[in-house]
Design a protein around this motif. Structure first.
Motif, PDB file in Angstrom:
ATOM      1  N   PHE A  27       0.853  -1.179   0.000  1.00 38.81           N
ATOM      2  CA  PHE A  27       0.000   0.000   0.000  1.00 38.81           C
ATOM      3  C   PHE A  27       0.892   1.233   0.000  1.00 38.81           C
ATOM      4  CE2 PHE A  27       0.226   1.832   4.313  1.00 38.81           C
ATOM      5  CZ  PHE A  27       0.849   0.811   4.993  1.00 38.81           C
ATOM      6  N   THR A  28       0.329   2.379  -0.376  1.00 40.50           N
ATOM      7  CA  THR A  28       1.081   3.619  -0.490  1.00 40.50           C
ATOM      8  C   THR A  28       0.831   4.467   0.747  1.00 40.50           C
ATOM      9  OG1 THR A  28       0.913   3.558  -2.897  1.00 40.50           O
ATOM     10  CG2 THR A  28       1.482   5.672  -1.894  1.00 40.50           C
ATOM     11  N   GLY A  30       1.490   7.447   1.600  1.00 35.27           N
ATOM     12  CA  GLY A  30       1.050   8.822   1.431  1.00 35.27           C
ATOM     13  C   GLY A  30      -0.437   8.968   1.166  1.00 35.27           C
ATOM     14  N   HIS A  31      -1.142   7.859   0.988  1.00 38.17           N
ATOM     15  CA  HIS A  31      -2.583   7.919   0.711  1.00 38.17           C
ATOM     16  C   HIS A  31      -3.415   7.829   1.989  1.00 38.17           C
ATOM     17  CE1 HIS A  31      -2.021   6.355  -3.702  1.00 38.17           C
ATOM     18  NE2 HIS A  31      -1.467   7.527  -3.480  1.00 38.17           N
ATOM     19  N   TYR A  32      -2.757   7.639   3.129  1.00 34.23           N
ATOM     20  CA  TYR A  32      -3.480   7.390   4.374  1.00 34.23           C
ATOM     21  C   TYR A  32      -2.980   8.288   5.497  1.00 34.23           C
ATOM     22  CZ  TYR A  32      -4.870   3.109   1.986  1.00 34.23           C
ATOM     23  OH  TYR A  32      -5.378   2.210   1.087  1.00 34.23           O
ATOM     24  N   PHE A  53      -2.669  12.244   5.331  1.00 33.76           N
ATOM     25  CA  PHE A  53      -2.241  12.131   3.939  1.00 33.76           C
ATOM     26  C   PHE A  53      -1.889  13.505   3.371  1.00 33.76           C
ATOM     27  CE2 PHE A  53      -6.105  13.764   1.982  1.00 33.76           C
ATOM     28  CZ  PHE A  53      -7.068  13.525   2.951  1.00 33.76           C
ATOM     29  N   LYS A  73       7.883   9.420   1.155  1.00 37.78           N
ATOM     30  CA  LYS A  73       7.004   8.807   0.157  1.00 37.78           C
ATOM     31  C   LYS A  73       7.802   7.963  -0.830  1.00 37.78           C
ATOM     32  CE  LYS A  73       3.310  12.291   0.360  1.00 37.78           C
ATOM     33  NZ  LYS A  73       2.508  13.264  -0.428  1.00 37.78           N
ATOM     34  N   ASN A  76       8.456   4.916   0.893  1.00 34.44           N
ATOM     35  CA  ASN A  76       7.202   4.360   1.424  1.00 34.44           C
ATOM     36  C   ASN A  76       7.368   3.947   2.888  1.00 34.44           C
ATOM     37  OD1 ASN A  76       4.468   3.915   0.893  1.00 34.44           O
ATOM     38  ND2 ASN A  76       4.798   1.743   0.453  1.00 34.44           N
TER      39      ASN A  76
END
Length: 113
Positions: A27-28, A30-32, A53, A73, A76
């Motif tokens: 999973f990324t 920076g999306h959460y 995020f 990021k 990760n």
């Protein structure tokens, strides 16, 4: 399967510093909104710091000014820089993706007086 792998815990003297790392996979980050929690022996787990995020950060009052949460990021990864540690910071530290069941395996931080 999404997971976090933690590293960086250990034994340090009071007043010392440690940097915890949490590498995310599948999973990324920076999306959460992601956070560091800790659980002292015999006590409940508590949130220490979080980063949204959007990059907004929040800290528990007990660590504000001493701990810094950050993320990379490109790698990760999530980090927790802990300075001026005290014995009260002794706990197992976990990284967590808020509103999910994704937790790191935990890393022990022990601060001696």
């Amino acid at each position: 399967q999404a997971q976090f792998v933690e590293s960086g815990g250990g034994l340090v003297q009071s007043g010392g510093s440690l940097r915890l790392s949490c590498k995310a996979s599948e999973f990324t980050i920076g999306h959460y909104t992601v956070a560091w929690y800790r659980q002292p022996l015999g006590k409940e787990r508590e949130m220490v710091a979080s980063i949204s995020f959007l990059g907004d950060t929040e800290y528990a009052a007990s660590v504000k000014g001493r701990f810094t949460i950050s993320r990379d990021k490109t790698l990760n990864s999530l980090y927790l820089q802990m300075n001026n540690l005290t014995p009260e910071d002794t706990a197992v530290y976990y990284c967590h993706v808020l509103q999910t069941q994704v937790w790191g395996q935990g890393t022990q931080v022990t601060v001696s007086s």
